[in-house]
Design an enzyme around this catalytic site. Structure first.
Site, short mmCIF file in Angstrom:
data_model
loop_
_atom_site.label_atom_id
_atom_site.label_comp_id
_atom_site.label_asym_id
_atom_site.label_seq_id
_atom_site.Cartn_x
_atom_site.Cartn_y
_atom_site.Cartn_z
N ASN A 11 0.87 -1.18 0.00
CA ASN A 11 0.00 0.00 0.00
C ASN A 11 0.91 1.22 0.00
O ASN A 11 1.52 1.54 1.02
CB ASN A 11 -0.89 -0.03 1.25
CG ASN A 11 -1.69 1.24 1.41
OD1 ASN A 11 -1.78 2.06 0.50
ND2 ASN A 11 -2.28 1.42 2.59
N TRP A 12 0.99 1.87 -1.15
CA TRP A 12 1.93 3.00 -1.26
C TRP A 12 1.43 4.25 -0.53
O TRP A 12 2.17 5.23 -0.41
CB TRP A 12 2.16 3.35 -2.74
CG TRP A 12 2.99 2.35 -3.47
CD1 TRP A 12 3.65 1.27 -2.95
CD2 TRP A 12 3.29 2.36 -4.88
NE1 TRP A 12 4.32 0.62 -3.94
CE2 TRP A 12 4.12 1.25 -5.13
CE3 TRP A 12 2.92 3.18 -5.94
CZ2 TRP A 12 4.59 0.96 -6.41
CZ3 TRP A 12 3.38 2.88 -7.21
CH2 TRP A 12 4.22 1.78 -7.45
N LYS A 13 0.17 4.26 -0.13
CA LYS A 13 -0.41 5.47 0.49
C LYS A 13 -0.16 6.65 -0.46
O LYS A 13 -0.21 6.46 -1.66
CB LYS A 13 0.17 5.67 1.89
CG LYS A 13 0.05 4.38 2.73
CD LYS A 13 0.33 4.57 4.17
CE LYS A 13 0.16 3.22 4.88
NZ LYS A 13 0.26 3.33 6.32
N HIS A 109 -9.12 1.29 5.33
CA HIS A 109 -7.78 1.44 5.93
C HIS A 109 -7.88 2.37 7.14
O HIS A 109 -8.70 3.29 7.15
CB HIS A 109 -6.80 2.00 4.89
CG HIS A 109 -5.41 1.97 5.40
ND1 HIS A 109 -4.90 2.96 6.20
CD2 HIS A 109 -4.43 1.04 5.27
CE1 HIS A 109 -3.65 2.64 6.53
NE2 HIS A 109 -3.34 1.48 5.98
N GLU A 111 -6.24 4.80 8.04
CA GLU A 111 -6.13 6.24 7.73
C GLU A 111 -7.45 6.76 7.17
O GLU A 111 -7.82 7.92 7.40
CB GLU A 111 -4.95 6.48 6.78
CG GLU A 111 -3.63 6.34 7.54
CD GLU A 111 -2.52 5.63 6.79
OE1 GLU A 111 -2.52 5.62 5.54
OE2 GLU A 111 -1.63 5.05 7.46
N GLU A 182 -4.74 -4.77 10.77
CA GLU A 182 -3.69 -3.77 10.91
C GLU A 182 -3.89 -3.02 12.23
O GLU A 182 -4.70 -2.08 12.29
CB GLU A 182 -3.74 -2.76 9.76
CG GLU A 182 -3.52 -3.37 8.40
CD GLU A 182 -2.94 -2.35 7.42
OE1 GLU A 182 -1.90 -2.67 6.83
OE2 GLU A 182 -3.49 -1.26 7.25
N GLY A 188 3.30 2.40 10.64
CA GLY A 188 4.26 3.48 10.45
C GLY A 188 5.03 3.84 11.72
O GLY A 188 5.66 4.89 11.78
N SER A 228 4.14 -2.01 10.12
CA SER A 228 5.61 -2.05 10.25
C SER A 228 6.23 -3.36 9.78
O SER A 228 7.19 -3.86 10.39
CB SER A 228 6.02 -1.72 11.69
OG SER A 228 5.65 -0.38 11.99
N GLY A 249 3.16 -1.03 4.10
CA GLY A 249 3.14 0.40 3.76
C GLY A 249 4.54 0.86 3.35
O GLY A 249 4.99 0.63 2.23
N GLY A 250 5.23 1.52 4.28
CA GLY A 250 6.51 2.16 3.99
C GLY A 250 7.51 1.28 3.24
O GLY A 250 8.17 1.75 2.30
P1 13P Z 1 3.55 0.49 7.48
O1 13P Z 1 4.02 -0.80 6.86
O2 13P Z 1 4.24 1.69 6.93
O3 13P Z 1 3.52 0.41 8.96
O4 13P Z 1 2.01 0.67 7.01
C1 13P Z 1 1.13 -0.39 7.16
C2 13P Z 1 -0.12 -0.06 6.43
O5 13P Z 1 -0.86 0.82 6.85
C3 13P Z 1 -0.42 -0.79 5.20
O6 13P Z 1 -1.71 -0.56 4.78
#
Ligand code: 13P
Length: 266
Positions: A11-13, A109, A111, A182, A188, A228, A249-250
């Site tokens: 998930n590149w956000k 998600h 967010e 999650e 993050g 993470s 994510g990251g």
């Molecule tokens: P991180 O891997 O950056 O913690 O993000 C997880 C995430 O929200 C994937 O959707």
């Protein structure tokens, strides 16, 4: 026992514009075509042992689809609206994402829930619409740190899922739904759930699925862990019995680190 194909999804956000997306695909596909472990991963995709997906921002979906040399990496959207068209400024329909080349859509998600205020009621409508589209929904659930500290993790997951599943069709859930656990405090932050916590939450989601839709659906549904994840911890998480993949994510934004995680799944 039902075999569940592992899904490794990035998930590149709000990262990677079109140029970065082209560069990402060029690197990832070169890795899949010519690196020894990359070739093994490509073979695992072809034989149905794993699926790989990335979720770019909306404006990079076209670049991702155009940059792909193969179908080895599926494209996901990060969000969608439940109506097919109309006066909904700033929203995008599931059918439009499908037409753009998406196979998956992330919904709910944390967010979206916590930064943009998406409610369980709205998400129920989105999930129902996604289950009757051709996209595979990756539906996210997870507790806040305060929920975990007050022992409410399972209550939160149960509320989020039972709202989401109202009116959902059992067959569609078993065939197409993916749930991502999650924990919000692990997103993050560099803090990962312990292997036991990840397994317990995913097992609990499978139990809830069985209660709601029966054991067959529960055995089929894929449950991912996110929060993470990096190459250093992914193998341990993937080894958990009820974890069927990762939502990253990251560490998915750059091809090299995403490839290192994929390598731990093959
Ligand atoms: P991180 O891997 O950056 O913690 O993000 C997880 C995430 O929200 C994937 O959707």
């Amino acid at each position: 026992m039902t075999k569940r194909t592992k899904l490794i999804a990035g998930n590149w956000k709000m990262n990677n514009g079109s140029a970065e997306t082209r560069e990402f695909f060029s690197k990832l596909e070169t890795w899949l075509a010519s690196d020894e472990i990359g070739k093994k991963a490509a073979e695992a995709v072809r034989s149905g042992d794993i699926e790989i997906a990335v979720a770019p921002v909306f404006t990079s979906i076209h670049a991702a689809v155009a940059a792909r040399q193969s179908e080895l990496v599926g494209i996901s959207a990060q969000n969608a609206y439940f109506e097919p068209n109309g006066a909904f400024t700033g929203e995008i329909a599931l059918q439009m994402l499908e037409e753009a080349g998406c196979k998956y859509v992330i919904l709910g998600h944390s967010e979206r829930r916590h930064v943009f205020g998406e409610s369980d009621d709205l998400l129920q409508k989105k999930l129902a619409a996604a289950l009757s589209s051709n996209l595979l929904p990756i539906f996210c659930v997870g507790e806040l740190l305060s929920d975990r500290e007050s022992g409410r993790t399972n209550d939160v997951i149960k509320t989020q899922l039972s709202c989401a599943w109202q009116n959902a069709d059992s067959e569609a859930v078993g065939e197409r739904a993916v749930i991502a656990y999650e924990p919000v405090w692990a997103i993050g932050t560099g803090k990962t759930a312990s292997l036991g916590d990840a397994q317990n939450a995913c097992a609990f989601i499978r139990e809830l699925t069985a209660e709601c839709f029966g054991i067959k659906t529960a055995e089929k549904i894929r449950i991912l862990y996110g929060g993470s994840v990096k190459a250093e911890n992914s193998a341990g998480i993937l080894a958990q019995k009820d974890v069927d993949g990762l939502l990253i994510g990251g560490a998915s934004v750059e091809a090299e680190s995403f490839a290192r995680i994929i390598a731990t799944a093959v």
